[in-house]
Design a protein around this motif. Sequence first.
Motif, PDB file in Angstrom:
ATOM      1  N   GLU A  30       0.821  -1.217   0.000  1.00  0.00           N
ATOM      2  CA  GLU A  30       0.000   0.000   0.000  1.00  0.00           C
ATOM      3  C   GLU A  30       0.852   1.262   0.000  1.00  0.00           C
ATOM      4  OE1 GLU A  30      -3.857  -2.001   2.196  1.00  0.00           O
ATOM      5  OE2 GLU A  30      -2.736  -0.486   3.296  1.00  0.00           O
ATOM      6  N   THR A  58      -2.665   4.004  -3.094  1.00  0.00           N
ATOM      7  CA  THR A  58      -3.880   3.231  -2.864  1.00  0.00           C
ATOM      8  C   THR A  58      -4.823   3.999  -1.942  1.00  0.00           C
ATOM      9  OG1 THR A  58      -2.695   2.129  -1.047  1.00  0.00           O
ATOM     10  CG2 THR A  58      -2.772   0.977  -3.159  1.00  0.00           C
ATOM     11  N   GLY A 134      -0.648  -0.936   4.970  1.00  0.00           N
ATOM     12  CA  GLY A 134       0.197  -2.073   4.590  1.00  0.00           C
ATOM     13  C   GLY A 134       0.886  -2.761   5.761  1.00  0.00           C
TER      14      GLY A 134
END
Length: 259
Positions: A30, A58, A134
Motif C-alpha cells: 500500500e 492506494t 500495509g
Amino acid sequence: MRAVSVHRDAIVVTSLLWQTTATALRAGEETMLIDSPYFPDELELLPAVLGQAGFVPTAMLATHADFDHVLGRLAFGELALGVPESTAERLRENPGQAQRALRDEDARSYVSRPRPLSLGQVQSLPVPGRLELGGEELELHPAAGHTADGMAVFAPWLGVLVCGDYLSAVEIPMISEGGSPAGYRATLATLAPLVERAETVVPGHGPTHPRERALALLDEDVAYLDALERGEERHRLPDGRDTVAQREIHTANLRAAGG
Ligand SMILES: [Zn+2]
C-alpha cells in the motif's frame, strides 16, 4: 515539479507553485499520498512520476482544507480523500470554498484546467488517531493554528513526519482565517517531540529537512510568533524568508493577530 526520494519507501514531489509538497509513503503493498502539487500538468504527470519510482497510491490524505493541498483527486480520481475531523468540519461548513479559491488563484495566474475540482468522497478521520497502511501504522496528530483545521502525519517505520503548513524554510508562520498565534504555538509544541523522533520532516511548502534543521526552524518560528504577538511591524524575518511575499504575510498576520 521535482521528485526527491527521502527513503526507499518515501518520495516527496514538489510543485513549482509555492514549492507545495506531495508525499508518497509506502508500506507493504500500500501507498499513501499526502497533499498535492498545483499545476494541471504536474497533476497529470504525477501518476507516472510516482509509478516510475514504484509508488502506486492506494489511498490519499490532505493535511488541511486549503485549496493547494486538496488537489489529489485531479490526479487520482478514483481515490477517496481522507482528512482530519477538523478539516471535514471546515469543508462541511464552507461548501465550495476550496473550489472557489482554486478558481480565483487560477484566474490570477491565467492557469486553465481540463476540469474543475471535485473533492469526491471525503473520509473524516479521528485525530489524534492511527491509520493502518500495509501492516504499518500512520500516526495522525492535530495541527491547527495556521487555519482552524489540520493534522500532521507521522510514519514511525520510515522516520518521516509530514507536518502540513508548519516548519517551512520558505514561508513564515502564516495565520490564515480560523488560525491563531496561540493555536500555532500549540501545534509547534505538538510537533517538537515528533520532530525529535523523525529522520526527515516534510513541510507543506519548501524543502524537506533533517531533524536538526527542523528543530532550528521550530525555534525561529516560536521567536517569530513572539514578535508577532508584540505587534512588531518592522520585525526582521528569519534568514531565507525575508522576502516581499513573506513581508506581505507578516502584515496580514499582524491584522489577523488583532493588531
Ligand atoms: Zn499551503
